[in-house]
Motif scaffolding. Structure first.
Motif, short mmCIF file in Angstrom:
data_model
loop_
_atom_site.label_atom_id
_atom_site.label_comp_id
_atom_site.label_asym_id
_atom_site.label_seq_id
_atom_site.Cartn_x
_atom_site.Cartn_y
_atom_site.Cartn_z
N VAL A 47 -7.81 1.77 4.78
CA VAL A 47 -6.53 1.86 4.07
C VAL A 47 -6.77 2.34 2.65
O VAL A 47 -6.08 3.25 2.14
N MET A 48 -7.76 1.75 2.01
CA MET A 48 -8.06 2.10 0.62
C MET A 48 -8.46 3.57 0.49
O MET A 48 -8.05 4.25 -0.45
N MET A 49 -9.28 4.05 1.41
CA MET A 49 -9.77 5.42 1.27
C MET A 49 -8.66 6.44 1.50
O MET A 49 -8.65 7.51 0.90
N ARG A 50 -7.69 6.08 2.38
CA ARG A 50 -6.52 6.97 2.52
C ARG A 50 -5.79 7.10 1.18
O ARG A 50 -5.43 8.19 0.75
N ILE A 51 -5.62 5.95 0.51
CA ILE A 51 -4.92 5.97 -0.78
C ILE A 51 -5.76 6.69 -1.84
O ILE A 51 -5.22 7.43 -2.67
N VAL A 52 -7.07 6.49 -1.80
CA VAL A 52 -7.96 7.15 -2.77
C VAL A 52 -7.76 8.66 -2.70
O VAL A 52 -7.63 9.34 -3.73
N GLY A 53 -7.66 9.20 -1.48
CA GLY A 53 -7.41 10.63 -1.32
C GLY A 53 -6.09 11.05 -1.95
O GLY A 53 -6.02 12.00 -2.73
N GLU A 54 -5.04 10.26 -1.64
CA GLU A 54 -3.71 10.61 -2.16
C GLU A 54 -3.64 10.58 -3.67
O GLU A 54 -3.09 11.49 -4.29
N ILE A 55 -4.22 9.54 -4.27
CA ILE A 55 -4.04 9.42 -5.73
C ILE A 55 -4.98 10.37 -6.48
O ILE A 55 -4.68 10.79 -7.59
N THR A 56 -6.10 10.71 -5.85
CA THR A 56 -6.95 11.73 -6.46
C THR A 56 -6.18 13.05 -6.55
O THR A 56 -6.22 13.74 -7.58
N ASP A 57 -5.42 13.35 -5.48
CA ASP A 57 -4.59 14.57 -5.49
C ASP A 57 -3.51 14.52 -6.58
O ASP A 57 -3.11 15.55 -7.09
N LEU A 58 -3.08 13.30 -6.92
CA LEU A 58 -2.07 13.17 -7.98
C LEU A 58 -2.65 13.40 -9.37
O LEU A 58 -1.92 13.51 -10.34
N GLY A 59 -3.99 13.38 -9.45
CA GLY A 59 -4.62 13.60 -10.75
C GLY A 59 -5.28 12.36 -11.34
O GLY A 59 -5.70 12.36 -12.50
N VAL A 60 -5.39 11.30 -10.55
CA VAL A 60 -6.08 10.10 -11.03
C VAL A 60 -7.60 10.35 -10.94
O VAL A 60 -8.08 10.78 -9.89
N GLY A 61 -8.30 10.09 -12.03
CA GLY A 61 -9.76 10.26 -12.03
C GLY A 61 -10.42 8.91 -11.78
O GLY A 61 -10.70 8.16 -12.72
N LEU A 62 -10.68 8.61 -10.52
CA LEU A 62 -11.19 7.27 -10.18
C LEU A 62 -12.66 7.11 -10.60
O LEU A 62 -13.51 7.90 -10.20
N GLU A 63 -12.91 6.06 -11.38
CA GLU A 63 -14.29 5.72 -11.75
C GLU A 63 -14.86 4.62 -10.86
O GLU A 63 -16.06 4.48 -10.74
N HIS A 70 0.81 -1.22 0.00
CA HIS A 70 0.00 0.00 0.00
C HIS A 70 0.84 1.27 0.00
O HIS A 70 0.48 2.26 -0.62
N ASN A 71 2.04 1.20 0.63
CA ASN A 71 2.87 2.42 0.66
C ASN A 71 3.51 2.73 -0.69
O ASN A 71 3.95 3.85 -0.92
N LEU A 72 3.54 1.74 -1.59
CA LEU A 72 4.13 1.97 -2.92
C LEU A 72 3.08 2.36 -3.97
O LEU A 72 3.40 2.65 -5.12
N ILE A 73 1.80 2.33 -3.55
CA ILE A 73 0.73 2.52 -4.53
C ILE A 73 0.73 3.93 -5.16
O ILE A 73 0.61 4.05 -6.38
N PRO A 74 0.91 5.00 -4.37
CA PRO A 74 0.89 6.32 -5.03
C PRO A 74 1.94 6.44 -6.13
O PRO A 74 1.64 6.96 -7.22
N SER A 75 3.14 5.90 -5.89
CA SER A 75 4.16 6.02 -6.96
C SER A 75 3.80 5.16 -8.15
O SER A 75 4.13 5.49 -9.30
N ALA A 76 3.07 4.05 -7.91
CA ALA A 76 2.62 3.23 -9.04
C ALA A 76 1.63 4.02 -9.91
O ALA A 76 1.71 3.99 -11.14
N TYR A 77 0.71 4.74 -9.26
CA TYR A 77 -0.23 5.56 -10.05
C TYR A 77 0.50 6.68 -10.79
O TYR A 77 0.16 7.03 -11.91
N ARG A 78 1.54 7.24 -10.13
CA ARG A 78 2.31 8.28 -10.82
C ARG A 78 2.90 7.71 -12.10
O ARG A 78 2.83 8.34 -13.16
N GLU A 79 3.46 6.51 -12.01
CA GLU A 79 4.04 5.91 -13.22
C GLU A 79 2.94 5.62 -14.25
O GLU A 79 3.12 5.85 -15.45
#
Ligand SMILES: *Cc1c(COP(=O)(O)O)cnc(C)c1O
Length: 434
Positions: A220-236, A179-188
């Protein structure tokens, strides 16, 4: 015994839906899998109603590996379910059953190039399990001149109270990305020209009899959802996986959380998370077992009874047809289907016909006195039952019958001896006259 509503005891006989199990055994022979379609529909409706009471944009993806028969998939497709598919085969089956590609999610920790190409060709979103897979999928989509819609499978590092072989969200599990590596995965992923990250996915395990682990995974998932939404991921979609257990120990009055309990424990956390992130994605869940397990019984005929250090009841179904007791030490309730109204007076061990000491369907059960020709029913056999069957000991697999109200029909014919050799080839040097 805490029987589901479609199983009843009338006189001395066990009934499933509107059918006497002894009539079914007489008509189709034993061993025999029998599935009640109406029960599957009721289980699906319970999930749908419980979830939509908490949040309107919900999709239920049936985990196809639990029971891959097309008649089961068609039943669920007709009710609006999608599917969690874990192989190209399951993907084909789900499409054949009429599920739209966008309602499937192609999961798996070890997908081949051809798996990825099939997902791209059929426009099925992929749950990506590693950065290596992400890069391969980007290349496959580029070759096809298209874009692949993906989620990442998150490993939320949650310990769950279940059998170690079916806990999938442990930090040490082979599934998902930490889970701690997920934001960088979305960045890639955002930087991959042929990848469109549209979802996020986790699945923490199976046969879980408490709702707390699901709630913790959701947090855990919702914490990540917040982070990756901030990165610009448009979650459907946010897919929280499957795993709710069922009460296999029916004789002890065991209970499992209902879809209602699940929805009440999990969906408010989901709602809170998406409100904070300022998005309104679909909520997906992936139940397998809890949709189909109790719909199905396995009927087996008694071949012989043998007093030994235990009194063995030797039946015509073993771990070739139901491997769960041998593989996971699972408990399945057993009923003497033609003597169901009588009290248990004898302690029996129910043994299958396979040439293995471990071929025991049930240990130490009090049942009415049994003899050759009697019929036993193994309950809760609809999930990971026929789906995990084999031809071991060169035993053709048994038929599967599906019930719909007063109607009964084959959903899979029984195999015969010719089916045992159907895919075997004779090497040229063994041909007669060579
Ligand atoms: C097996 C599996 C499921 C279903 O699990 P159940 O315990 O049968 O509900 C859901 N999602 C994934 C990814 C799975 O592997």
């Amino acid at each position: 015994m805490n029987l589901p509503p479609h199983l009843t005891i009338r006189g001395d006989h066990l009934w499933i839906g509107e059918h006497d199990t002894t009539d079914l055994a007489r008509t189709w022979g034993t061993p025999l899998y029998v599935t009640d379609q109406d029960r599957i529909a009721a289980c699906y409706a319970a999930y749908r109603d419980a979830l939509t009471a908490e949040y309107s944009r919900v999709r239920i993806l049936y985990a196809a590996k639990a029971n891959g028969n097309l008649a089961v998939l068609r039943t669920l497709a007709g009710l609006g379910a999608g599917a969690d598919v874990f192989s190209s085969g399951e993907l084909h089956l789900a499409l054949s059953a009429g599920m739209p590609p966008g309602t499937l999610l192609f999961n798996g920790s070890s997908k081949s190039r051809s798996d990825l190409a099939l997902a791209v060709e059929k426009k099925v979103p992929v749950s990506v399990d590693s950065l290596d897979e992400l890069r391969q999928l980007d290349a496959v989509a580029a070759l096809a001149g298209t874009t692949a819609r993906i989620a990442f499978r998150v490993n939320p590092a949650i310990d769950v109270p279940t059998h170690p072989k079916i806990a999938t969200g442990l930090a040490t599990s082979k599934f998902g990305i930490a889970h701690n590596l997920i934001p960088s995965a979305y960045r890639e992923a955002l930087d991959c020209p042929h990848i469109d990250p549209v979802g996020i996915h986790c699945h923490i395990g199976s046969q879980i009899l408490a709702v707390e682990p699901f709630a913790r995974a959701c947090e855990v998932m919702m914490r990540i959802v917040g982070e990756i939404t901030d990165l610009g991921v448009g979650l459907e979609f946010v897919d929280l996986g499957g795993g709710l257990g069922i009460p296999y120990h029916r004789g002890d009055g065991e209970r499992a959380p209902s879809p209602h309990d699940y929805a009440r424990a999990v969906v408010p956390l989901f709602r809170e998370g998406i409100r904070e992130a300022g998005i309104s994605p679909e909520l997906w869940i992936e139940p397998g077992r809890s949709l189909v397990a109790d719909s199905t019984i396995l009927l087996a005929g008694v071949n012989s009874v043998k007093p030994a250090h235990r009194t063995f009841v030797n039946v015509d179904a073993g771990f070739n047809l139901l491997v769960r007791p041998a593989m996971y030490d699972s408990w399945h309730e057993v009923i003497a289907a033609n003597k169901a109204g009588r009290d248990g007076t004898v302690l029996y061990t129910i043994a299958g016909p396979i040439c293995e000491t471990g071929d025991i369907l049930a240990h130490d059960r009090m049942l009415p006195g049994l003899a050759s020709g009697d019929l036993i029913a193994v309950l809760d056999a609809g999930a990971y039952g026929f789906a995990m069957s084999s031809q071991y000991n060169s035993r053709p697999r048994c038929p599967e019958v599906i019930l719909n109200g007063g109607k009964a029909a084959l959903m899979r014919r029984g195999e015969d001896i010719a089916d045992l050799t159907r895919t075997m080839e004779t090497p040229p040097w063994q041909e007669p006259g060579h």
